[in-house]
Design a protein around this motif. Structure first.
Motif, mmCIF file in Angstrom:
data_model
loop_
_atom_site.group_PDB
_atom_site.id
_atom_site.type_symbol
_atom_site.label_atom_id
_atom_site.label_comp_id
_atom_site.label_asym_id
_atom_site.label_seq_id
_atom_site.Cartn_x
_atom_site.Cartn_y
_atom_site.Cartn_z
ATOM 1 N N VAL A 69 -7.165 47.269 -8.943
ATOM 2 C CA VAL A 69 -7.194 47.784 -7.573
ATOM 3 C C VAL A 69 -7.131 49.297 -7.609
ATOM 4 O O VAL A 69 -6.412 49.880 -8.424
ATOM 5 C CB VAL A 69 -6.009 47.228 -6.750
ATOM 6 C CG1 VAL A 69 -5.979 47.836 -5.346
ATOM 7 C CG2 VAL A 69 -6.069 45.715 -6.684
ATOM 8 N N ALA B 261 -4.741 39.998 -6.637
ATOM 9 C CA ALA B 261 -4.762 41.257 -5.892
ATOM 10 C C ALA B 261 -4.715 41.003 -4.387
ATOM 11 O O ALA B 261 -4.035 41.722 -3.650
ATOM 12 C CB ALA B 261 -6.010 42.062 -6.259
ATOM 13 N N ILE C 146 -10.500 46.345 -4.229
ATOM 14 C CA ILE C 146 -10.527 45.459 -5.397
ATOM 15 C C ILE C 146 -11.842 45.694 -6.120
ATOM 16 O O ILE C 146 -12.921 45.516 -5.549
ATOM 17 C CB ILE C 146 -10.388 43.983 -4.990
ATOM 18 C CG1 ILE C 146 -9.065 43.767 -4.230
ATOM 19 C CG2 ILE C 146 -10.439 43.087 -6.225
ATOM 20 C CD1 ILE C 146 -8.870 42.345 -3.735
ATOM 21 N N ARG D 155 -8.648 38.947 -8.922
ATOM 22 C CA ARG D 155 -9.012 39.212 -7.524
ATOM 23 C C ARG D 155 -8.103 38.430 -6.573
ATOM 24 O O ARG D 155 -7.628 38.965 -5.569
ATOM 25 C CB ARG D 155 -10.468 38.848 -7.279
ATOM 26 C CG ARG D 155 -11.456 39.703 -8.046
ATOM 27 C CD ARG D 155 -12.898 39.254 -7.817
ATOM 28 N NE ARG D 155 -13.814 39.931 -8.728
ATOM 29 C CZ ARG D 155 -15.129 39.784 -8.723
ATOM 30 N NH1 ARG D 155 -15.687 38.977 -7.821
ATOM 31 N NH2 ARG D 155 -15.890 40.415 -9.588
#
Length: 544
Positions: free
Chosen positions: A93, A298, A286, A295
């Motif tokens: 990120v 995140a 992201i 992902r």
């Protein structure tokens, strides 16, 4: 206000000169089977994420039975963008100060799919911080104030006498470098909008028009000096008060921090320019290099940060929440110099070609400078110290404009001009030759060297434009050879308008004298060593 808070606009710039901090994790480190989420974030979010990352890790969130573990890295937005582009920074990120950084990364990397998602995390508008008595003299809070009002005051020979306060002198302000500062570029774009009378659809032709260029030059006549980040100015404003500068563009969060912590005798208030301003939205991006599991992890962290508890914690530091279900509260209030409803007009982010034109116009129209370099060549500078100083000076010369006038004084037991003042376009080779010939020997006549520098600057023939006049002083020791005392030096610099920027060089540098010099010059002492002197000179070059 809800509509305005949704109208978030990102702005491009580079923030540098901030030291990367070690990763924030919390706990004893990640479990062996953890899904690790790394986030590179801009420095203004440091305090908030220093709390939130450990709090998230302590909740032991899992994805498909695997624990999620977040690690944070403090990275200035421009530095992070460059490192991501070059492959030197591999994170899950990225959270720069403004969304435009993602568009810049897409453009520069040639990869429009560099990110899979981007969502606003925290909000803060760009404001003009002005001392409350000065703002009140101009009609605040009942009368909207804008760039045209500042320009009229800069051009008025009465200065603050126009508003019944001649004791405040002329209106002056500070401006960071839009090559490195997000706030600076947002400010510069806003200035061009003000010059064009627009709030949307700024074009390259608007930026390049003679009227707009003159507007920028005229505003620049009120600039005391430039700088590489907002913290330098806010620190000096807190230290020297109203005698330093009248106003300075900054993020609203910076103004709140200024008033809230170690509050000064005279507070700043936020001027939301009547011509319009921008929001910085601190996006949560992201990157496409993340795996599917990363992902998803995140996104879980983003949901955690957008929840009311985390957003309220961010608001305690001066951010506005991106979660619109979280109501505004202190310190977003007049008690800390800001107006919850202050942003009335949000400017439209121009296209990339316009931003490039704005940055190019900055180089053409920023205030020029007369700079005397004053370098300690006493015996204590022998060895690596002087070698690295020579390299640092070369870095400084690379960044200075050809029209800026530069000279060089070296000092040991006495001071001497080794390269007289002249425009850099004509003086580069003599300066480089003089730098190469510097040798370390003798005692340290700091005061005599500064007096010689003052005399050289004062003796310069007038230029067609008003210029920043400055001395960059580099030394590692206290004065032990001057013929004049410090008090006499201070008196001779009074009312000259010459700023001295002292650099205390070396881990063993005696900073006491340099701090006294910075005190009467209303600057700060920069401390450096052989390992960072090139960066220090690059940062100093952004003052001019």
């Amino acid at each position: 206000m809800r509509v305005l808070r949704l109208a978030v606009v990102g702005l491009l710039a580079l923030l540098t000169a901030c030291t990367d901090l070690g990763p924030i994790t919390g706990g004893d480190g990640p479990p062996s089977n953890a899904i690790r989420v790394s986030i590179a974030y801009s420095p203004e979010k440091e305090k908030w994420l220093n709390e939130q990352i450990p709090r998230f890790n302590q909740q032991r969130v899992t994805i498909e039975g695997r624990p999620v573990f977040v690690e944070g890295i403090n990275k200035p937005s421009g530095v992070a963008r460059t490192e991501i582009k070059n492959g030197a920074l591999n994170v899950t990120v990225w959270s720069p100060s403004a969304s435009t950084w993602l568009e810049v990364l897409k453009l520069e990397s040639g990869n429009p799919n560099v990110a899979v998602s981007s969502n606003s995390l925290l909000l803060t508008p760009v404001v003009i911080g002005m001392w409350r008595p000065m703002a009140e003299a101009m009609g605040w809070p009942n009368r909207p104030i804008g760039w045209s009002d500042m320009l009229a005051l800069i051009e008025d020979p009465q200065g603050w006498g126009k508003f019944g306060h001649p004791e405040w002198g002329r209106f002056s302000w500070g401006h960071t470098d839009p090559e490195v500062s997000t706030t600076a570029l947002s400010t510069l774009i806003a200035e061009f909008y003000a010059a064009s009378g627009k709030q949307r659809n700024l074009t390259v032709a608007d930026v390049q028009s003679p009227e707009a260029q003159q507007f920028i030059r005229d505003l620049g006549q009120g600039i005391k000096h430039y700088g590489y980040n907002t913290l330098i100015f806010s620190s000096n404003m807190k230290k020297f008060g109203m005698s330093y500068i009248s106003a300075f563009p900054m993020e609203e969060i910076t103004l709140i921090d200024f008033n809230k912590f170690d509050s000064p005798p005279t507070p700043l208030v936020a001027i939301y320019p009547r011509e319009g301003t921008f929001w910085h939205d601190n996006p949560f991006i992201i990157l496409s290099s993340a795996s599917d599991a990363e992902r998803e992890a995140a996104r879980a962290f983003f949901d955690f940060l957008l929840a009311p508890e985390a957003q309220q914690a961010a608001m305690s530091y001066g951010f506005r929440p991106a979660n619109l279900n979280v109501p505004l509260a202190d310190p977003i209030s007049p008690a800390y110099g800001v107006d919850p409803q202050g942003v009335q007009t949000v400017l439209e982010l121009p296209g990339a070609d316009v931003i490039v034109a704005v940055k190019n116009a900055w180089a053409l129209n920023r205030k020029r400078a007369d700079i005397m370099l004053v370098v300690d060549t006493s015996g204590s500078m022998e060895g690596d110290k002087l070698t690295m100083v020579k390299a640092g000076l070369e870095t400084f010369l690379i960044r200075i404009l050809p029209e800026d006038r530069l000279g060089l004084i070296t000092f040991s037991s006495s001071a001497r001009v080794v390269a007289p003042m002249a425009e850099l376009s004509e003086n580069r080779i003599p300066l480089q030759r003089a730098i190469g010939e510097m040798r370390a020997q003798g005692k340290t006549a700091v005061f005599d060297a500064l007096e010689l520098a003052r005399a050289e600057l004062e003796a310069l023939p007038p230029s067609e434009d008003d210029r920043i006049r400055a001395i960059v002083l580099l030394s590692d020791g206290a004065d032990n050879a001057s013929s004049i005392p410090l008090e006499t030096l201070r008196q001779r610099f009074d009312e000259t308008g010459i700023s001295i920027f002292p650099v205390a060089y070396g881990a063993d540098a005696d900073v006491r004298i340099l701090e006294q010099i910075a005190e009467f010059s209303r600057t700060i002492v920069v401390k450096g060593d052989t390992g960072d002197i090139a960066q220090i000179f690059e940062n100093l070059s952004r003052y001019f």
